[in-house]
Design an enzyme around this catalytic site. Sequence first.
Site, short mmCIF file in Angstrom:
data_model
loop_
_atom_site.label_atom_id
_atom_site.label_comp_id
_atom_site.label_asym_id
_atom_site.label_seq_id
_atom_site.Cartn_x
_atom_site.Cartn_y
_atom_site.Cartn_z
CB ILE B 30 -0.99 0.05 1.20
CG1 ILE B 30 -0.27 -0.24 2.51
CG2 ILE B 30 -2.15 -0.91 0.98
CD1 ILE B 30 -1.16 -0.07 3.73
N GLY B 31 2.14 1.15 0.07
CA GLY B 31 2.93 2.38 0.04
C GLY B 31 4.40 2.09 -0.05
CG ASP B 156 8.14 14.87 7.59
OD1 ASP B 156 7.93 15.90 6.92
OD2 ASP B 156 8.30 13.75 7.09
#
Lengths: 254, 474
Positions: B30-31, B156
């Site tokens: 998925i990533g 971040d």
Amino acid sequence: MAANFWTSTHYKQLLDPEEVDVVHPLDRERGVTVEDFKLVKMHMAQYILRLAQHVKVRQRVIATAVTYMRRVYTRKSMSEYDPRLVAPACLYLAAKAEESTVQAKALAFFIRKLYAEEKPRYERYEIKDILEMEMKILEALNYYLVVFHPYRSLTHLLQDAGMDDMTQFTWGLVNDTYKMDLILVHPPHLIALACIYIASVYKDRDTTSWFEELRVDMNVVKNIAVEILDFYENHKLIAEDRVNAVFNKLALKP
Amino acid sequence: MGDGILSSGRGNSSSNRPEWLQQYDLIGKIGEGTYGLVFLARIKPPSANRGKFIAIKKFKQSKDGDGVSPTAIREIMLLREISHENVVKLVNVHINPVDMSLYLAFDFAEHDLYEIIRHHRDKVNQSINPYTVKSLLWQLLNGLNYLHSNWIIHRDLKPSNILVMGEGEEQGVVKIADFGLARVYQAPLKPLSENGVVVTIWYRAPELLLGAKHYTSAVDMWAVGCIFAELLTLKPLFQGQEAKGNPNPFQGDQLDKIFKVLGHPTQEKWPMLVNLPHWQSDLQHIQRRKYDDNALGSVVRLSSKSPAYELLSKMLEYDPQKRITAAQALEHEYFRIEPLPGRNALVPSTPGDRVNYPTRPVDTSTDIEGTTSLQPSQSASSGNAVAGNMAGAHIVTNRSMPRPMHMGGMQRMQAPGMTGYNVNPNAMGGGMNPAGIPMQRGVANQAQQQQLSRRKDPGMGMAGYPPQQKSRRF
């Protein structure tokens, strides 16, 4: 969590002294005694310090590395986890955790250097071995990596007690506590207080009222102080031949 | 963890597949990012958590032959200590000694703010309803307040790192994710650039852009302000062009974008300004154009008297010392007026306003081994993409055959022009599923648990890489 000791995994993992002084069954089969066990850990703490001085990391990294090493041996045997590899790998991991990353290459270089300079009993461990052991240590630590040390509280407490001039002396005492398992057993600020207590007795400072105002259990502080003093009494120097004897035991098949 | 399921067993002789993987049904990828890949998996019986969806983040071995990446170490270190409803939950850590890779297993989150914003902007073409915006923001601040009160700075924050739980008990709950850059700030922190880290500039606080050496928790609040504005307008507030170069180029365009909206900072409003390196050295460049007016209200289309505007402008305060803290923001009037924020941010009180967000696309063709290992000891056959995919197909076959592509999955597919952004020469290679077979809808819709973080990949050398770009595209 990270800034609060009382909610940290460090606090939750504190052990009773009886739990720390347990020789792993595999090592016991090889004839390793509790005294041997303590001796090797002390020796490896010294080794980490020497290695750290070469790769130039802060005291905090050294303290974290020694703590990792001591935590590993509350769960793993020295027969399976060779201290001579665990020690540098702990330093390697601690350097990453404390944001002072040391290259494996550099570490391996200084391991060889120490090996050449000193005792032939050190295995020639290579980079690959350190990297593999790093993972095994992570797992042995159950991925709990945050460690609190007495240094921070020491600075604050000394200021509060008006004993700033004792910084160097007490700092050295705290360093020496890593030759013992105190960091696995006691909250770091109590270790710091024990070192201040020793310093005040040794240098003849009256800190009684200051300690009273702290509202800490002075019995615990005094007990830690006694442990530290006993240690100085019993281990004026590490007998190299005794350490070698234990390594020989570990290498022997039962 | 600590329940005996941590394991590191070596794979059997026929494959490098780690034993611990057997407790999961691996569904697909998925990533991906610089750190490695992210997989969706489901816990198998007999675990008490069987059926639960988890996201497994695989860290590649660091390229320089230096073992577990320091990023992974620090992420684990922090995640093992923290526990909060609005912070992603690490449920397991696994290691695979064969290729020295490390895996973090998280509760799976179906959505994130990047996708939610994109869905509103590009698909439904309407703004996010005020209840959802306020609930998302409140929960984000709630999680951030927890982190900051534990002396952790995220460093971040951006929409893709703010996850939102899909259907299930925790539906609509915000989870702050991706702690690879997060730090405990009891000790002074080195600038990220000194650690060789590149992060998104759009959410970067002005003091950092001007060269401040040390991070404070105020940098996270600036990012929250940017995200708040983006939730309102569906557009990034300050879309600067990133200056490339080493090691840490001055981001003049990003500052210009900020000044254009907020007006130039002045020493009266921000006394420390004159001490910032870039303000000193680049005075002429920075001040080449003068923006005096504050255009924030018109950009976000809020009345300057509204509580929302008041809160936003306090988050976007230039002086980090005056910038509102997470704790103060939670007490702000904005959260005390209707609509009040709720736990399920995705389901507003008026059912008609409900938006059905798409589920995450899953690439079922990529196996957990699908990324090329740098470990030379790995056999040639298992290291290449084809073998990896075969292994992947095997796993998928066990749980449910990948079906021909569902049209339902298409809505998550990347716009054609963007495919170039996520070419991962390691993982995607010839093994990329050309059809982009998505996860079966049924499976996706059942997702009850969540989380996974994917960091934009700044390190893949993609020209003109905008910070928003997802690096996972199928």
